[in-house]
Motif scaffolding. Structure first.
Motif, mmCIF file in Angstrom:
data_model
loop_
_atom_site.group_PDB
_atom_site.id
_atom_site.type_symbol
_atom_site.label_atom_id
_atom_site.label_comp_id
_atom_site.label_asym_id
_atom_site.label_seq_id
_atom_site.Cartn_x
_atom_site.Cartn_y
_atom_site.Cartn_z
ATOM 1 N N HIS A 192 0.856 -1.194 0.000
ATOM 2 C CA HIS A 192 0.000 0.000 0.000
ATOM 3 C C HIS A 192 0.891 1.242 0.000
ATOM 4 O O HIS A 192 0.669 2.191 -0.735
ATOM 5 C CB HIS A 192 -0.878 -0.005 1.247
ATOM 6 C CG HIS A 192 -1.491 1.329 1.523
ATOM 7 N ND1 HIS A 192 -2.585 1.790 0.835
ATOM 8 C CD2 HIS A 192 -1.106 2.330 2.341
ATOM 9 C CE1 HIS A 192 -2.871 3.013 1.255
ATOM 10 N NE2 HIS A 192 -1.985 3.370 2.159
ATOM 11 N N GLU A 237 2.132 2.346 -3.271
ATOM 12 C CA GLU A 237 1.086 2.884 -4.174
ATOM 13 C C GLU A 237 0.649 4.280 -3.763
ATOM 14 O O GLU A 237 0.012 4.980 -4.524
ATOM 15 C CB GLU A 237 -0.159 1.971 -4.146
ATOM 16 C CG GLU A 237 -0.002 0.646 -4.895
ATOM 17 C CD GLU A 237 -1.062 -0.366 -4.419
ATOM 18 O OE1 GLU A 237 -0.982 -1.529 -4.818
ATOM 19 O OE2 GLU A 237 -1.934 0.045 -3.591
ATOM 20 N N SER A 238 0.933 4.703 -2.522
ATOM 21 C CA SER A 238 0.312 5.971 -2.083
ATOM 22 C C SER A 238 1.346 7.027 -1.759
ATOM 23 O O SER A 238 2.523 6.765 -1.653
ATOM 24 C CB SER A 238 -0.493 5.717 -0.809
ATOM 25 O OG SER A 238 0.401 5.854 0.283
ATOM 26 N N THR A 242 -8.715 0.532 7.027
ATOM 27 C CA THR A 242 -8.724 1.149 5.707
ATOM 28 C C THR A 242 -7.773 2.341 5.728
ATOM 29 O O THR A 242 -7.664 3.031 6.738
ATOM 30 C CB THR A 242 -10.123 1.631 5.277
ATOM 31 O OG1 THR A 242 -10.010 2.240 3.985
ATOM 32 C CG2 THR A 242 -10.703 2.630 6.273
ATOM 33 N N GLY A 253 -8.162 4.357 3.024
ATOM 34 C CA GLY A 253 -8.804 5.104 1.934
ATOM 35 C C GLY A 253 -8.775 4.358 0.612
ATOM 36 O O GLY A 253 -9.085 4.924 -0.442
ATOM 37 N N ASN A 254 -8.427 3.082 0.701
ATOM 38 C CA ASN A 254 -8.313 2.293 -0.547
ATOM 39 C C ASN A 254 -8.926 0.920 -0.309
ATOM 40 O O ASN A 254 -8.312 -0.119 -0.491
ATOM 41 C CB ASN A 254 -6.814 2.203 -0.854
ATOM 42 C CG ASN A 254 -6.527 1.531 -2.162
ATOM 43 O OD1 ASN A 254 -7.449 1.339 -2.962
ATOM 44 N ND2 ASN A 254 -5.283 1.130 -2.333
ATOM 45 N N GLY A 255 -10.181 0.942 0.208
ATOM 46 C CA GLY A 255 -10.856 -0.326 0.500
ATOM 47 C C GLY A 255 -10.555 -0.785 1.921
ATOM 48 O O GLY A 255 -9.710 -0.205 2.609
ATOM 49 N N ASN A 302 -9.647 -4.065 4.537
ATOM 50 C CA ASN A 302 -9.098 -5.427 4.601
ATOM 51 C C ASN A 302 -9.051 -5.915 6.040
ATOM 52 O O ASN A 302 -8.886 -5.115 6.966
ATOM 53 C CB ASN A 302 -7.692 -5.441 3.992
ATOM 54 C CG ASN A 302 -7.730 -5.177 2.486
ATOM 55 O OD1 ASN A 302 -8.052 -6.059 1.706
ATOM 56 N ND2 ASN A 302 -7.462 -3.932 2.099
ATOM 57 N N ASN A 362 -10.435 -7.080 0.855
ATOM 58 C CA ASN A 362 -11.438 -6.244 0.211
ATOM 59 C C ASN A 362 -12.867 -6.492 0.697
ATOM 60 O O ASN A 362 -13.741 -6.937 -0.051
ATOM 61 C CB ASN A 362 -11.382 -6.398 -1.316
ATOM 62 C CG ASN A 362 -12.163 -5.271 -1.979
ATOM 63 O OD1 ASN A 362 -12.326 -4.188 -1.388
ATOM 64 N ND2 ASN A 362 -12.708 -5.538 -3.150
ATOM 65 N N GLN A 409 -15.920 3.017 3.140
ATOM 66 C CA GLN A 409 -14.912 2.368 2.299
ATOM 67 C C GLN A 409 -15.348 0.951 1.906
ATOM 68 O O GLN A 409 -14.870 0.391 0.939
ATOM 69 C CB GLN A 409 -13.574 2.324 3.038
ATOM 70 C CG GLN A 409 -12.831 3.647 3.014
ATOM 71 C CD GLN A 409 -12.249 3.932 1.641
ATOM 72 O OE1 GLN A 409 -11.732 3.035 0.987
ATOM 73 N NE2 GLN A 409 -12.372 5.163 1.200
#
Ligand code: FBP
Length: 340
Positions: free
Chosen positions: A13, A16-17, A173, A175-177, A179, A196, A291
């Motif tokens: 994560h 990616e952010s 979360t 902010g991207n789903g 888990n 998810n 989310q």
């Protein structure tokens, strides 16, 4: 299935952010370590002298439970030395928790409920830790003002909870789903078990303490009556489930579909806006619900759009499957219209 640890998931994560500084991962790793320490003692609480009360009363006017106090001290001890926080807010502490001179400060602000549902712990009912993470929105240095940290729930960069139940799970979360990770005590690792998570749009469970029926306004009574009557849009009554610990009721509804309500009531003027705290309970749960495809309101407003003015501000919370929350919102709006 290849087991993915929460730290691996975080690192993926992180790449990616924009939170690619490692500070966010460090912060979450300290929350995870705290959860492992709390889980270790919760699971054998009856054997350790940590059941019962400390004899003190907290800022909420509630008797402090030893486990509450223990969890609070574990989190503060771990997080104050993480070097990434400017301050913290805990349900158990009246004021902002500052970072001691001995440790570096950062620009994240952490709000948490160290042990939610603690009234249930002595009866071995599942409880949890809830957290919300924000960025400081102004100022630098060690002394922090409320204005620099209190902000709408929509500003949370991450939110989550740990549930100490038949297994210990972390659900979060950024902010991207959403888990979910289950703690495998044999390796001491949270492993990805619920990737998810999506809350069913249509629920079949309602969770509310109906013991307060006489203290509710007509809108709330009509909303709860709606879920009890076969004349609703589903043509069938909903199942009523209420554990009395927000984390557990929320988690079940997140997986099965349903609605949790802690509305305002007129039992106690201090709680005219409900019992649950905005910063450490409502806002984190609202971010997770949204989310996961659900909704969270106070009856009228989106919880995440509310701007808190105080650390321990209370707010009515109606959260869960979209169709059910929309129905409650429609009922409240009709009553507000009629009262105009
Ligand atoms: P704590 O965080 O102080 O435990 O309080 C919150 C809580 O226990 C929630 O977990 C739960 O949903 C609610 O209060 C239960 O309240 P009531 O006993 O009024 O139904």
């Amino acid at each position: 299935m290849r087991q993915v640890t929460v730290t691996e998931h975080l690192l993926v994560h992180q790449r990616e952010s924009d939170m690619a500084t490692g500070r966010f991962t460090r912060l979450l790793n300290e929350i995870i370590l705290s959860a492992k320490l709390i889980s270790r003692d919760v699971t054998k609480a009856g054997l350790l002298n940590i059941l019962g009360k400390t004899g003190e009363v907290n800022i909420q006017g509630e008797e402090v439970r030893k486990m509450d106090d223990y969890a609070n001290r574990v989190l503060i001890h771990r997080l104050e030395r993480a070097g990434v926080l400017c301050a913290m807010a805990s349900e158990e502490n009246a004021d902002l928790i500052e970072i001691p001179e001995t440790f570096p400060v950062g620009d994240y602000f952490l709000a948490f409920d160290p042990l939610d549902g603690s009234a249930n712990i002595d009866a071995n009912v599942s409880i949890g830790t809830i957290f919300g993470i924000y960025r400081r929105k102004g100022g630098t240095g060690r002394s922090v003002t409320l204005g620099e940290v209190l902000q709408r729930g929509a500003e949370q960069v991450a939110a989550g909870y740990v549930i100490y139940g038949s297994s210990t799970m972390l659900v979060y979360t950024a902010g991207n789903g959403v888990n979910g990770f289950t703690l495998d005590p044999s390796v001491g690792e949270f492993l990805l078990s619920h990737p998810n998570i999506r809350i069913p749009e249509e629920g079949r469970i309602y969770s509310v303490n109906e013991g307060y029926w006489d203290f509710w306004d007509e809108a709330t009574q009509e909303a709860v009556q709606y879920f009890k009557s076969p004349n609703n849009h589903n043509g069938k009554v909903y199942s009523m489930r209420y554990i009395g610990s927000l984390v557990s009721d929320f988690h079940r509804n997140l997986l099965y579909g349903g609605i949790f309500l802690y509305p305002r009531d007129n039992r106690d003027p201090k709680k005219k806006h409900g019992k649950l705290r905005y910063l450490v309970e409502a806002a984190p749960m609202a971010m997770i619900a949204e989310q996961a495809g659900g909704m969270a309101i106070d009856g009228h407003r989106r919880i995440l759009d509310i701007e808190p003015q105080e650390i321990h501000e209370r707010v009515p919370l109606i959260v869960g499957s979209k169709n059910e929350v929309l129905k409650v919102q429609e009922i409240y709006a009709r009553h507000a219209e009629a009262a105009r």
